[in-house]
Design a protein around this motif. Structure first.
Motif, PDB file in Angstrom:
ATOM      1  N   THR A 161       0.816  -1.216   0.000  1.00 51.13           N
ATOM      2  CA  THR A 161       0.000   0.000   0.000  1.00 51.13           C
ATOM      3  C   THR A 161       0.848   1.265   0.000  1.00 51.13           C
ATOM      4  OG1 THR A 161      -0.135  -0.093   2.422  1.00 51.13           O
ATOM      5  CG2 THR A 161      -1.933  -1.124   1.180  1.00 51.13           C
ATOM      6  N   HIS A 162       2.151   1.113  -0.229  1.00 55.47           N
ATOM      7  CA  HIS A 162       3.074   2.247  -0.269  1.00 55.47           C
ATOM      8  C   HIS A 162       4.131   1.982  -1.335  1.00 55.47           C
ATOM      9  CE1 HIS A 162       1.527   4.264   3.349  1.00 55.47           C
ATOM     10  NE2 HIS A 162       1.280   3.041   3.772  1.00 55.47           N
ATOM     11  N   PRO A 163       4.864   3.022  -1.761  1.00 52.27           N
ATOM     12  CA  PRO A 163       5.891   2.829  -2.784  1.00 52.27           C
ATOM     13  C   PRO A 163       7.086   2.050  -2.254  1.00 52.27           C
ATOM     14  CG  PRO A 163       5.946   5.088  -1.958  1.00 52.27           C
ATOM     15  CD  PRO A 163       4.724   4.453  -1.371  1.00 52.27           C
ATOM     16  N   HIS A 164       7.628   1.199  -3.128  1.00 52.01           N
ATOM     17  CA  HIS A 164       8.833   0.433  -2.805  1.00 52.01           C
ATOM     18  C   HIS A 164       9.712   0.393  -4.046  1.00 52.01           C
ATOM     19  CE1 HIS A 164       7.380  -1.007   1.081  1.00 52.01           C
ATOM     20  NE2 HIS A 164       6.221  -1.221   0.495  1.00 52.01           N
ATOM     21  N   PRO A 165      10.869   1.044  -4.022  1.00 52.28           N
ATOM     22  CA  PRO A 165      11.713   1.088  -5.214  1.00 52.28           C
ATOM     23  C   PRO A 165      12.237  -0.272  -5.644  1.00 52.28           C
ATOM     24  CG  PRO A 165      12.864   2.006  -3.312  1.00 52.28           C
ATOM     25  CD  PRO A 165      11.434   1.822  -2.907  1.00 52.28           C
ATOM     26  N   VAL A 166      12.238  -1.257  -4.726  1.00 53.26           N
ATOM     27  CA  VAL A 166      12.792  -2.576  -5.072  1.00 53.26           C
ATOM     28  C   VAL A 166      11.803  -3.447  -5.828  1.00 53.26           C
ATOM     29  CG1 VAL A 166      14.343  -2.592  -3.094  1.00 53.26           C
ATOM     30  CG2 VAL A 166      12.063  -3.594  -2.860  1.00 53.26           C
ATOM     31  N   VAL A 167      10.533  -3.060  -5.912  1.00 53.67           N
ATOM     32  CA  VAL A 167       9.521  -3.904  -6.541  1.00 53.67           C
ATOM     33  C   VAL A 167       9.477  -3.627  -8.047  1.00 53.67           C
ATOM     34  CG1 VAL A 167       7.086  -4.524  -6.617  1.00 53.67           C
ATOM     35  CG2 VAL A 167       8.161  -3.996  -4.434  1.00 53.67           C
ATOM     36  N   PRO A 168       9.740  -4.642  -8.877  1.00 54.24           N
ATOM     37  CA  PRO A 168       9.615  -4.455 -10.323  1.00 54.24           C
ATOM     38  C   PRO A 168       8.153  -4.273 -10.723  1.00 54.24           C
ATOM     39  CG  PRO A 168      10.825  -6.469  -9.780  1.00 54.24           C
ATOM     40  CD  PRO A 168      10.171  -5.989  -8.527  1.00 54.24           C
ATOM     41  N   ARG A 169       7.939  -3.860 -11.965  1.00 53.90           N
ATOM     42  CA  ARG A 169       6.585  -3.613 -12.450  1.00 53.90           C
ATOM     43  C   ARG A 169       5.904  -4.871 -12.961  1.00 53.90           C
ATOM     44  NH1 ARG A 169       6.676   0.905 -10.440  1.00 53.90           N
ATOM     45  NH2 ARG A 169       4.923  -0.124  -9.480  1.00 53.90           N
ATOM     46  N   ARG A 170       6.653  -5.978 -13.169  1.00 57.23           N
ATOM     47  CA  ARG A 170       6.061  -7.160 -13.799  1.00 57.23           C
ATOM     48  C   ARG A 170       6.333  -8.436 -13.018  1.00 57.23           C
ATOM     49  NH1 ARG A 170       6.402  -6.368 -20.388  1.00 57.23           N
ATOM     50  NH2 ARG A 170       5.408  -4.299 -20.391  1.00 57.23           N
ATOM     51  N   PRO A 171       5.411  -9.424 -13.143  1.00 51.44           N
ATOM     52  CA  PRO A 171       5.647 -10.726 -12.524  1.00 51.44           C
ATOM     53  C   PRO A 171       6.698 -11.501 -13.327  1.00 51.44           C
ATOM     54  CG  PRO A 171       3.557 -10.709 -13.721  1.00 51.44           C
ATOM     55  CD  PRO A 171       4.108  -9.317 -13.782  1.00 51.44           C
ATOM     56  N   PRO A 172       7.309 -12.519 -12.683  1.00 54.03           N
ATOM     57  CA  PRO A 172       6.999 -13.035 -11.343  1.00 54.03           C
ATOM     58  C   PRO A 172       7.704 -12.287 -10.212  1.00 54.03           C
ATOM     59  CG  PRO A 172       8.645 -14.412 -12.360  1.00 54.03           C
ATOM     60  CD  PRO A 172       8.263 -13.386 -13.396  1.00 54.03           C
ATOM     61  N   ALA A 173       8.675 -11.420 -10.559  1.00 53.11           N
ATOM     62  CA  ALA A 173       9.467 -10.770  -9.509  1.00 53.11           C
ATOM     63  C   ALA A 173       8.613  -9.889  -8.617  1.00 53.11           C
ATOM     64  CB  ALA A 173      10.594  -9.959 -10.133  1.00 53.11           C
ATOM     65  N   ASN A 174       7.643  -9.163  -9.196  1.00 50.44           N
ATOM     66  CA  ASN A 174       6.840  -8.270  -8.353  1.00 50.44           C
ATOM     67  C   ASN A 174       5.976  -9.069  -7.379  1.00 50.44           C
ATOM     68  OD1 ASN A 174       4.898  -9.188 -10.215  1.00 50.44           O
ATOM     69  ND2 ASN A 174       3.783  -7.253 -10.145  1.00 50.44           N
ATOM     70  N   ALA A 175       5.457 -10.227  -7.835  1.00 52.24           N
ATOM     71  CA  ALA A 175       4.626 -11.040  -6.956  1.00 52.24           C
ATOM     72  C   ALA A 175       5.442 -11.624  -5.808  1.00 52.24           C
ATOM     73  CB  ALA A 175       3.973 -12.160  -7.765  1.00 52.24           C
ATOM     74  N   ALA A 176       6.669 -12.048  -6.091  1.00 50.79           N
ATOM     75  CA  ALA A 176       7.517 -12.632  -5.053  1.00 50.79           C
ATOM     76  C   ALA A 176       7.835 -11.629  -3.954  1.00 50.79           C
ATOM     77  CB  ALA A 176       8.806 -13.163  -5.679  1.00 50.79           C
ATOM     78  N   LEU A 177       8.059 -10.381  -4.331  1.00 52.68           N
ATOM     79  CA  LEU A 177       8.363  -9.345  -3.347  1.00 52.68           C
ATOM     80  C   LEU A 177       7.109  -8.736  -2.733  1.00 52.68           C
ATOM     81  CD1 LEU A 177      11.245  -7.505  -5.232  1.00 52.68           C
ATOM     82  CD2 LEU A 177      11.459  -8.794  -3.113  1.00 52.68           C
ATOM     83  N   GLY A 178       6.000  -8.801  -3.470  1.00 61.15           N
ATOM     84  CA  GLY A 178       4.785  -8.124  -3.032  1.00 61.15           C
ATOM     85  C   GLY A 178       4.168  -8.696  -1.769  1.00 61.15           C
ATOM     86  N   VAL A 179       4.247 -10.011  -1.579  1.00 57.19           N
ATOM     87  CA  VAL A 179       3.609 -10.634  -0.408  1.00 57.19           C
ATOM     88  C   VAL A 179       4.223 -10.128   0.898  1.00 57.19           C
ATOM     89  CG1 VAL A 179       3.169 -12.793   0.795  1.00 57.19           C
ATOM     90  CG2 VAL A 179       2.792 -12.653  -1.676  1.00 57.19           C
ATOM     91  N   PRO A 180       5.554 -10.243   1.094  1.00 53.14           N
ATOM     92  CA  PRO A 180       6.115  -9.736   2.365  1.00 53.14           C
ATOM     93  C   PRO A 180       5.992  -8.228   2.500  1.00 53.14           C
ATOM     94  CG  PRO A 180       7.857 -10.445   0.872  1.00 53.14           C
ATOM     95  CD  PRO A 180       6.581 -10.917   0.286  1.00 53.14           C
ATOM     96  N   LEU A 181       6.131  -7.493   1.395  1.00 53.16           N
ATOM     97  CA  LEU A 181       6.016  -6.040   1.490  1.00 53.16           C
ATOM     98  C   LEU A 181       4.572  -5.612   1.747  1.00 53.16           C
ATOM     99  CD1 LEU A 181       8.478  -4.910  -1.321  1.00 53.16           C
ATOM    100  CD2 LEU A 181       8.759  -4.655   1.151  1.00 53.16           C
ATOM    101  N   GLY A 182       3.626  -6.373   1.224  1.00 59.57           N
ATOM    102  CA  GLY A 182       2.225  -6.086   1.520  1.00 59.57           C
ATOM    103  C   GLY A 182       1.934  -6.249   3.003  1.00 59.57           C
ATOM    104  N   LEU A 183       2.468  -7.296   3.598  1.00 56.65           N
ATOM    105  CA  LEU A 183       2.297  -7.505   5.038  1.00 56.65           C
ATOM    106  C   LEU A 183       2.965  -6.386   5.822  1.00 56.65           C
ATOM    107  CD1 LEU A 183       1.407  -9.226   7.444  1.00 56.65           C
ATOM    108  CD2 LEU A 183       3.512 -10.573   7.158  1.00 56.65           C
ATOM    109  N   TYR A 184       4.158  -6.013   5.410  1.00 57.84           N
ATOM    110  CA  TYR A 184       4.896  -4.920   6.065  1.00 57.84           C
ATOM    111  C   TYR A 184       4.087  -3.618   6.022  1.00 57.84           C
ATOM    112  CZ  TYR A 184       8.550  -1.333   6.515  1.00 57.84           C
ATOM    113  OH  TYR A 184       9.287  -0.238   6.893  1.00 57.84           O
ATOM    114  N   ASP A 185       3.575  -3.284   4.821  1.00 59.97           N
ATOM    115  CA  ASP A 185       2.808  -2.040   4.670  1.00 59.97           C
ATOM    116  C   ASP A 185       1.551  -2.045   5.512  1.00 59.97           C
ATOM    117  OD1 ASP A 185       4.606  -0.937   2.947  1.00 59.97           O
ATOM    118  OD2 ASP A 185       3.435  -1.262   1.129  1.00 59.97           O
TER     119      ASP A 185
END
Length: 224
Positions: A161-185
């Motif tokens: 729910t917030h910006p993260h410079p480490v998250v790419p714009r496309r899967p699968p990399a964005n999905a892999a990072l999105g779960v823990p960062l979503g919990l963090y946010d």
């Protein structure tokens, strides 16, 4: 090509669970929040509205990039070009909001960046509703749009729910990072630590406590 989804009925969009209808509802809420922000004087209510807008736009965009834009690239002839355009807008929004979250509320520089990010959000909404989504509507049957809507909503509910410079714009990399960062946010949001800069130590301590509790519950269940 079908008309903009802005002017169509919910039935034309494939029903309320269609990804097109879900997208339009989020867009309408973004417009409402931006309009509301402009009417308020500086204060807690104005900051709350901005937080709500930021949380909505980032979870919405992440669900698009994880579920919706891959479907556009698979189904629409010029889907690569169309999604690249909105991804560029998303990146600009990401960078501006990251800067906004580092600035003091009420400062002229911050207000100018808020104005710019709102203009980008409105442009992004128009590009999606007038260009990208009508092409997807043309390419897919209503049943497929409803299945996409279910997947999109599932991802959106746990997205960052917030910006993260480490998250790419496309899967699968964005999905892999999105779960823990979503919990963090969402921990930041729940503990009121999301603006202007969340104290990382407090957030991580709260997150560690939740993870420890979840692990303890899991151990109890396995012993039964």
């Amino acid at each position: 090509m079908p008309e903009t989804i802005r002017e169509q009925s919910v039935a034309q969009l494939g029903g309320p669970s269609s990804v097109l209808a879900r997208q339009r509802r989020d867009h309408a809420e973004m417009d409402r929040l931006m309009d509301r922000y402009r009417t308020l004087a500086y204060g807690e209510d104005r900051e709350r509205i901005l937080r709500e807008a930021v949380q909505l736009v980032f979870s919405h965009a992440f669900a698009e990039e994880t579920v919706l834009w891959p479907a556009v690239r698979r189904s629409v002839e010029d889907g690569q070009e169309l999604t690249s355009r909105v991804e560029e807008e998303h990146q600009q929004i990401n960078d501006l909001v990251a800067a906004i979250e580092r600035l003091s509320p009420g400062s002229p520089e911050r207000e100018e960046k808020v104005r710019r990010v709102f203009a980008l959000m409105r442009q992004d909404i128009r590009d999606e509703e007038d260009l990208v989504l009508p092409r997807l509507q043309e390419a897919l049957p209503a049943a497929r749009l409803r299945r996409l809507g279910t997947a999109w909503d599932t991802v959106r509910r746990s997205a960052p729910t917030h910006p993260h410079p480490v998250v790419p714009r496309r899967p699968p990399a964005n999905a892999a990072l999105g779960v823990p960062l979503g919990l963090y946010d969402r921990m930041r949001d729940a503990f009121g630590l999301s603006t202007p800069m969340a104290p990382a130590k407090k957030v991580l301590t709260a997150l560690a406590g939740v993870l420890a509790l979840a692990a303890a519950v899991a151990r109890c269940r396995t012993r039964r």
